[in-house]
Design a protein around this motif. Structure first.
Motif, PDB file in Angstrom:
ATOM      1  N   MET A   1       0.830  -1.208   0.000  1.00  0.00           N
ATOM      2  CA  MET A   1       0.000   0.000   0.000  1.00  0.00           C
ATOM      3  C   MET A   1       0.868   1.263   0.000  1.00  0.00           C
ATOM      4  O   MET A   1       0.561   2.241  -0.664  1.00  0.00           O
ATOM      5  CB  MET A   1      -0.911  -0.005   1.242  1.00  0.00           C
ATOM      6  N   SER A   2       1.986   1.240   0.765  1.00  0.00           N
ATOM      7  CA  SER A   2       2.879   2.399   0.826  1.00  0.00           C
ATOM      8  C   SER A   2       3.545   2.657  -0.525  1.00  0.00           C
ATOM      9  O   SER A   2       3.737   3.800  -0.930  1.00  0.00           O
ATOM     10  CB  SER A   2       3.944   2.187   1.900  1.00  0.00           C
ATOM     11  N   SER A   3       3.905   1.556  -1.225  1.00  0.00           N
ATOM     12  CA  SER A   3       4.517   1.705  -2.553  1.00  0.00           C
ATOM     13  C   SER A   3       3.528   2.306  -3.547  1.00  0.00           C
ATOM     14  O   SER A   3       3.907   3.114  -4.414  1.00  0.00           O
ATOM     15  CB  SER A   3       5.009   0.349  -3.062  1.00  0.00           C
ATOM     16  N   LEU A   4       2.243   1.929  -3.433  1.00  0.00           N
ATOM     17  CA  LEU A   4       1.207   2.495  -4.299  1.00  0.00           C
ATOM     18  C   LEU A   4       1.034   3.984  -4.024  1.00  0.00           C
ATOM     19  O   LEU A   4       0.849   4.786  -4.956  1.00  0.00           O
ATOM     20  CB  LEU A   4      -0.115   1.756  -4.073  1.00  0.00           C
ATOM     21  N   LYS A   5       1.123   4.385  -2.754  1.00  0.00           N
ATOM     22  CA  LYS A   5       1.028   5.803  -2.412  1.00  0.00           C
ATOM     23  C   LYS A   5       2.206   6.584  -2.979  1.00  0.00           C
ATOM     24  O   LYS A   5       2.048   7.717  -3.446  1.00  0.00           O
ATOM     25  CB  LYS A   5       0.968   5.971  -0.894  1.00  0.00           C
ATOM     26  N   ASN A   6       3.397   5.991  -2.946  1.00  0.00           N
ATOM     27  CA  ASN A   6       4.571   6.647  -3.518  1.00  0.00           C
ATOM     28  C   ASN A   6       4.419   6.844  -5.024  1.00  0.00           C
ATOM     29  O   ASN A   6       4.794   7.888  -5.567  1.00  0.00           O
ATOM     30  CB  ASN A   6       5.834   5.825  -3.230  1.00  0.00           C
ATOM     31  N   VAL A   7       3.858   5.831  -5.684  1.00  0.00           N
ATOM     32  CA  VAL A   7       3.596   5.941  -7.127  1.00  0.00           C
ATOM     33  C   VAL A   7       2.593   7.058  -7.397  1.00  0.00           C
ATOM     34  O   VAL A   7       2.759   7.851  -8.339  1.00  0.00           O
ATOM     35  CB  VAL A   7       3.062   4.599  -7.683  1.00  0.00           C
ATOM     36  N   LEU A   8       1.548   7.139  -6.567  1.00  0.00           N
ATOM     37  CA  LEU A   8       0.538   8.186  -6.724  1.00  0.00           C
ATOM     38  C   LEU A   8       1.137   9.573  -6.533  1.00  0.00           C
ATOM     39  O   LEU A   8       0.814  10.513  -7.274  1.00  0.00           O
ATOM     40  CB  LEU A   8      -0.608   7.971  -5.729  1.00  0.00           C
ATOM     41  N   PHE A  10       4.308  10.460  -6.983  1.00  0.00           N
ATOM     42  CA  PHE A  10       5.166  10.738  -8.140  1.00  0.00           C
ATOM     43  C   PHE A  10       4.322  11.119  -9.352  1.00  0.00           C
ATOM     44  O   PHE A  10       4.632  12.073 -10.072  1.00  0.00           O
ATOM     45  CB  PHE A  10       6.032   9.518  -8.462  1.00  0.00           C
ATOM     46  N   GLN A  11       3.244  10.355  -9.582  1.00  0.00           N
ATOM     47  CA  GLN A  11       2.353  10.615 -10.712  1.00  0.00           C
ATOM     48  C   GLN A  11       1.717  12.000 -10.598  1.00  0.00           C
ATOM     49  O   GLN A  11       1.645  12.751 -11.579  1.00  0.00           O
ATOM     50  CB  GLN A  11       1.271   9.542 -10.771  1.00  0.00           C
TER      51      GLN A  11
END
Length: 302
Positions: A1-8, A10-11
């Motif tokens: 979940m934390s990695s998905l937040k980091n992607v969000l 950055f995006q």
């Protein structure tokens, strides 16, 4: 979940920076000149995407609202309303851009050719209609959105970090979905039709000019690049918009959202606002030439 937040994150950062660059470029290049209609539409689309991405970024807005000491209910209604309005404006302005391009490249013998010299007048009216229509269509969200209180008691549906939807009558919910779906189906249909029309026109033009150019020149022709740009934008928009719409519609009908679904939806929703400025930057010769000049100056300095 934390990695998905980091992607969000950055995006979101990439989308905001790219759209801000595009917004300032089109504003600066048209200062003191009669603005081109294509630049006006692209400038407006860049602004819409900046607001769309920012209103979907909970963590940024939470910090801003907390520093301004604004009430939770007000910030919820404001951000949720603006986000939904910008989503509607994004599809409308993208459709308008597609129609404008189709009219612009139409041959003199076609039906659309007579609108070429009336575009300026119709464009202003189209802008006013699109904005007023979307502002009024989404106005119901002001009444059904609010700050999160006790979910177990009120049966609220969490849609952002600090915002939820109140339960609404099934008939009202179905009516809102019907109106939204009707708008989206119509606009996507227009986009696909105009895009197919443009591809046919450019293909015919390319065949007519084939004997005048070498094959290598044809591969890099402006017509070929324009066709690829139009297809990429329309296809990416249609795919991402409907994936986002299916997720949000299913959640509203089932009255259920979870954190993973929210994160995936935000990622999908931000794909088009991120792709659009990057495609426009890479396909606009004015921007490419400006970047080449800046690069050469930097080489001379260092």
């Amino acid at each position: 979940m934390s990695s998905l937040k980091n992607v969000l994150h950055f995006q979101t950062g990439l989308a905001v920076l790219a759209n801000i660059f595009l917004l300032f470029f089109y504003t600066f290049i048209n200062l003191g000149h009669k603005p081109k209609l294509a630049d006006m539409i692209s400038c407006q689309l860049a602004f819409i995407h900046i607001v769309l991405v920012l209103t979907g970024a909970d963590i940024w807005l939470t910090d801003i609202f907390e520093s301004l000491n604004i009430e939770n209910d007000f910030k919820c209604k404001t951000t949720f309303y603006l986000n939904r309005v910008m989503r509607g404006l994004s599809i409308c302005i993208t459709c308008l851009l597609s129609v404008f391009q189709a009219v612009t490249i139409s041959p003199c013998s076609s039906f659309l050719a007579k609108f070429k010299y009336k575009l300026k007048k119709y464009m202003i009216c189209a802008f006013l209609f699109i904005w007023s229509f979307n502002l009024s269509l989404i106005s119901n969200h002001i009444f059904y959105a609010g700050a999160i209180i006790n979910v177990s008691v009120t049966n609220q549906m969490k849609v952002t970090k600090f915002c939820s939807l109140f339960p609404m009558n099934y008939i009202i919910r179905a009516l809102i979905l019907t109106l939204t779906i009707s708008r989206d189906v119509f606009l996507v249909g227009v986009m696909l039709t105009t895009s197919a029309y443009m591809v046919i026109i450019l293909f015919r033009h390319q065949k007519q000019c084939k004997h005048l150019h070498s094959f290598s020149h044809l591969r890099a022709s402006p017509e070929k690049r324009a066709t690829q740009t139009i297809l990429l934008l329309v296809v990416s928009f249609v795919v991402m918009y409907w994936v986002d719409f299916i997720i949000s519609s299913t959640a509203v009908l089932l009255w259920m959202y979870d954190p993973v679904t929210l994160s995936v939806q935000k990622f999908v929703m931000n794909v088009y606002p991120t792709i659009t400025p990057l495609v426009q930057i890479s396909s606009d010769n004015r921007i490419i030439n400006m970047l080449k000049i800046l690069r050469s100056k930097c080489h001379h300095i260092f």
